[in-house]
Design a protein around this motif. Structure first.
Motif, mmCIF file in Angstrom:
data_model
loop_
_atom_site.group_PDB
_atom_site.id
_atom_site.type_symbol
_atom_site.label_atom_id
_atom_site.label_comp_id
_atom_site.label_asym_id
_atom_site.label_seq_id
_atom_site.Cartn_x
_atom_site.Cartn_y
_atom_site.Cartn_z
ATOM 1 N N LEU A 34 -19.704 25.145 10.944
ATOM 2 C CA LEU A 34 -19.944 26.444 10.333
ATOM 3 C C LEU A 34 -21.212 26.306 9.489
ATOM 4 N N GLU A 35 -22.227 27.100 9.779
ATOM 5 C CA GLU A 35 -23.540 26.877 9.189
ATOM 6 C C GLU A 35 -24.110 28.177 8.639
ATOM 7 N N CYS A 36 -24.623 28.124 7.418
ATOM 8 C CA CYS A 36 -25.244 29.270 6.758
ATOM 9 C C CYS A 36 -26.742 29.000 6.611
ATOM 10 N N LYS A 37 -27.564 29.981 6.981
ATOM 11 C CA LYS A 37 -29.016 29.835 6.880
ATOM 12 C C LYS A 37 -29.620 31.068 6.204
ATOM 13 N N ILE A 38 -30.734 30.854 5.522
ATOM 14 C CA ILE A 38 -31.553 31.939 4.986
ATOM 15 C C ILE A 38 -32.997 31.634 5.348
ATOM 16 N N ASP A 39 -33.636 32.579 6.009
ATOM 17 C CA ASP A 39 -35.029 32.409 6.454
ATOM 18 C C ASP A 39 -35.225 31.106 7.209
ATOM 19 N N SER A 40 -34.299 30.807 8.108
ATOM 20 C CA SER A 40 -34.300 29.649 9.010
ATOM 21 C C SER A 40 -33.977 28.333 8.315
ATOM 22 N N ARG A 41 -33.799 28.343 6.994
ATOM 23 C CA ARG A 41 -33.448 27.117 6.273
ATOM 24 C C ARG A 41 -31.937 26.985 6.187
ATOM 25 N N VAL A 42 -31.437 25.790 6.449
ATOM 26 C CA VAL A 42 -29.996 25.546 6.321
ATOM 27 C C VAL A 42 -29.635 25.535 4.839
ATOM 28 N N GLU A 43 -28.710 26.421 4.446
ATOM 29 C CA GLU A 43 -28.312 26.560 3.049
ATOM 30 C C GLU A 43 -26.979 25.864 2.766
ATOM 31 N N LEU B 258 -21.693 28.701 0.108
ATOM 32 C CA LEU B 258 -22.554 29.341 -0.884
ATOM 33 C C LEU B 258 -23.981 28.821 -0.708
ATOM 34 N N SER B 259 -24.919 29.736 -0.585
ATOM 35 C CA SER B 259 -26.320 29.331 -0.418
ATOM 36 C C SER B 259 -26.855 28.754 -1.720
ATOM 37 N N TYR B 260 -27.866 27.895 -1.608
ATOM 38 C CA TYR B 260 -28.486 27.364 -2.812
ATOM 39 C C TYR B 260 -29.726 28.168 -3.192
ATOM 40 N N SER B 261 -30.287 28.965 -2.253
ATOM 41 C CA SER B 261 -31.454 29.790 -2.553
ATOM 42 C C SER B 261 -31.009 31.101 -3.191
ATOM 43 N N ALA B 262 -31.722 31.500 -4.230
ATOM 44 C CA ALA B 262 -31.399 32.748 -4.915
ATOM 45 C C ALA B 262 -31.959 33.932 -4.144
ATOM 46 N N LEU B 263 -31.256 35.044 -4.209
ATOM 47 C CA LEU B 263 -31.730 36.283 -3.610
ATOM 48 C C LEU B 263 -32.684 36.970 -4.580
ATOM 49 N N ILE B 264 -33.824 37.411 -4.082
ATOM 50 C CA ILE B 264 -34.844 38.029 -4.922
ATOM 51 C C ILE B 264 -34.853 39.535 -4.662
ATOM 52 N N PRO B 265 -34.633 40.339 -5.706
ATOM 53 C CA PRO B 265 -34.644 41.800 -5.514
ATOM 54 C C PRO B 265 -35.963 42.285 -4.917
ATOM 55 N N ASP B 266 -35.856 43.308 -4.069
ATOM 56 C CA ASP B 266 -37.006 43.965 -3.434
ATOM 57 C C ASP B 266 -37.799 43.035 -2.525
ATOM 58 N N ILE C 282 -12.940 38.008 6.316
ATOM 59 C CA ILE C 282 -14.296 37.468 6.419
ATOM 60 C C ILE C 282 -15.163 38.354 5.533
ATOM 61 N N GLU C 283 -15.896 37.737 4.635
ATOM 62 C CA GLU C 283 -16.646 38.539 3.674
ATOM 63 C C GLU C 283 -17.953 37.838 3.301
ATOM 64 N N ALA C 284 -19.033 38.623 3.219
ATOM 65 C CA ALA C 284 -20.323 38.149 2.716
ATOM 66 C C ALA C 284 -20.636 38.930 1.455
ATOM 67 N N SER C 285 -20.785 38.216 0.334
ATOM 68 C CA SER C 285 -20.989 38.882 -0.957
ATOM 69 C C SER C 285 -21.975 38.085 -1.814
ATOM 70 N N PHE C 286 -22.371 38.660 -2.951
ATOM 71 C CA PHE C 286 -23.284 38.003 -3.874
ATOM 72 C C PHE C 286 -22.505 37.311 -4.993
ATOM 73 N N PHE C 287 -22.916 36.085 -5.277
ATOM 74 C CA PHE C 287 -22.314 35.340 -6.384
ATOM 75 C C PHE C 287 -23.424 34.555 -7.076
ATOM 76 N N ASN C 288 -23.667 34.874 -8.340
ATOM 77 C CA ASN C 288 -24.740 34.223 -9.094
ATOM 78 C C ASN C 288 -26.080 34.299 -8.367
ATOM 79 N N ASN C 289 -26.384 35.522 -7.872
ATOM 80 C CA ASN C 289 -27.639 35.778 -7.156
ATOM 81 C C ASN C 289 -27.788 34.965 -5.877
ATOM 82 N N ARG C 290 -26.673 34.557 -5.306
ATOM 83 C CA ARG C 290 -26.697 33.800 -4.058
ATOM 84 C C ARG C 290 -25.777 34.457 -3.034
ATOM 85 N N MET C 291 -25.999 34.099 -1.783
ATOM 86 C CA MET C 291 -25.147 34.632 -0.724
ATOM 87 C C MET C 291 -23.939 33.725 -0.549
#
Length: 504
Positions: free
Chosen positions: A232-241, A208-216, A178-187
């Protein structure tokens, strides 16, 4: 008309004018400061608030962040509040630290600190006990993994979470991950041979999330599995990704492939990651039933917080005039202030005396007593991302001025006694006098008089005899005047008089 009569007429006119305006001729303006340069005193109530930094860099009352707490469904909870990484421990008590290269950072989104990873160590390595999800073999049931991230660069391949193990199926050893990593600025979440019976794509599942991760910039991440639906569900900031049904054919309502873990192995948090991480949590359920769902990702609880000062003792009969407040209210945030007063706070309750809502700087009517208390409700914005703060509260009030002492005191000695006489206090608020006596100048600690130890309270009279005094000993006397409003309000001492009792 001579000059003295003119002065008397003028003073009489001034007094009449003040009385006509309703002014209290004997009132004194006073101020009590909470916060500001001197900092905040102890509070009687701190519900959802803490101390932080406010205006001008002073200590302020601020809303507590919506940091996670241990509940029945908590499998792992790391709040990263320990100093320099020494206190990075599982608050649920199911995992112990095997290795740690994370540091403490004040750049936090929850609480006062987060964990900083420089990408040059193993991160935080934890081993679970038999009561934990990753500390035993077999089915896991439903679960949720969530955390806050503030990456420095978000490069490809950076890993935020990983678990590696193996499982024997039909005599074959299957690698599990089980792994969580960055790929093309996404989770990206990867699951390998985790779901029992799933053979599609060689047992691998990727979200793979569709929202990009923003540095800082902080963002909240969640991955969850529901054993009842296979979702199996992935979310970022309460949004389903991203979502995927771990079922036969990948459709809802079909046969569900449940997660099964093999050999017990450690989990690693931020093993190859540069940035901050905060409030890492694993739940043995899909959502945290102890909180409303719409609060899961808010930095501040929508219902806000409250603080109440301790009851503040002032002189009896004091009148609260207004509050002058230094605070900070970002857009859509709000602070509501309240006051109350009474003569005995020991019988106060949450609602009695009643709280009265007041506004900054506005005159307050009808609030007086021997004790004042101030409270405030702090509310964040609707998104739970901005919060107000209170830096300083000035409590402005008026009190009855202590009456002036008698102008002249005379002491006449006798055989075992001293007769004291004095002029009436010129203060119309005088209710009586305290007689202080002792055997040293300025030290009125006497106990010899039959009438009692110093000070002796007497009515609004102009003479008094103290008996039982020692002949040949010298005694020093001074008087103060107490208020007819309250005997405990006493003014300054008069000039000192002395006498030595003896037989004539």
């Amino acid at each position: 008309m001579n000059a003295d009569k003119k002065i008397i007429i003028f003073l009489s006119f001034c007094l009449a004018f003040e009385l006509a305006l309703g002014w209290n001729f004997f009132a004194e303006s006073k101020t009590i400061v909470l916060g500001g340069k001197t900092g905040w005193p102890e509070l009687s109530c701190k519900d959802g608030v803490t101390f932080g930094t406010g205006r001008f860099g002073y200590e302020a009352v601020v809303l507590s962040t919506n940091a996670r707490s241990v509940t029945d469904g908590t499998d792992l909870l790391l709040d990263f509040e320990g100093k320099n990484g020494q206190g990075f421990s599982d608050l649920a008590g199911k995992y112990f630290v095997q290795d740690n290269s994370l540091l403490s950072s004040p750049n936090s989104v929850m609480g006062k600190s987060s964990a900083l990873s420089r990408g040059n160590g193993k991160g935080l390595v934890l081993r679970g006990n038999s009561d934990s999800i990753f500390g035993r073999q077999g089915g896991t049931g439903s679960w949720t993994i969530e955390f806050w991230l503030c990456p420095s660069i978000a490069e490809n391949g950076e890993r935020v979470f990983e678990w590696h193990s193996s499982r024997i199926v039909n005599g074959y050893v299957l690698f599990q991950m089980i792994e969580a990593s960055f790929f093309n600025n996404r989770m990206q979440w990867n699951f390998t041979n985790i779901f029992d019976g799933m053979t599609d794509n060689n047992g691998e599942v990727t979200l793979l999330s569709y929202s990009a991760l923003i540095p800082d910039k902080w963002s909240h991440h969640e991955i969850s599995y529901d054993e009842e639906t296979g979702l199996l569900e992935c979310k970022i900031d309460s949004r389903v990704e991203a979502i995927k049904y771990i079922t036969e054919g990948g459709r809802e309502g079909k046969t569900i492939f449940q997660p099964v873990l093999g050999e017990v192995a450690s989990i690693s948090i931020a093993p190859a990651y540069t940035g901050c991480i905060d409030d890492f949590r694993i739940l043995s359920q899909v959502t945290d039933s102890s909180q409303p769902k719409n609060l899961n990702y808010d930095k501040y609880k929508i219902d806000g917080g409250r603080f109440e000062s301790l009851p503040i003792m002032v002189t009896p009969g004091s009148v609260l005039e207004n509050l002058q407040i230094i605070d900070n209210t970002p857009p859509q945030t709000e602070i509501r202030y309240y006051v109350r007063a009474g003569d005995n706070f020991y019988n106060w309750s949450d609602t009695n005396p009643a709280w009265i809502q007041v506004k900054n700087g506005e005159k307050i009517d009808g609030v007086k007593g021997r004790y004042f208390q101030v409270a405030a409700d702090l509310f964040p914005d609707g998104a739970g991302r901005s919060a107000p703060s209170v830096t300083e509260v000035k409590i402005n009030y008026t009190q009855v001025a202590p009456p002036t002492a008698p102008f002249k005191v005379k002491a006449t000695p006798g055989d075992g006694f001293v007769d004291l006489s004095w002029s009436y206090s010129v203060d119309e608020n005088a209710g009586g006098y305290y007689i202080f006596y002792g055997n040293r100048p300025g030290e009125y600690l006497g106990t010899d008089a039959n009438e009692g130890p110093s000070p002796i309270k007497v009515d609004n009279i102009t003479s008094f005899r103290l008996t039982g005094l020692k002949n040949g000993a010298i005694y020093y006397f001074a008087l103060s005047t107490y208020s007819k409003e309250e005997a405990q309000i006493s003014g300054n001492l008069s000039k000192e008089a002395d006498a030595r009792p003896g037989r004539r």
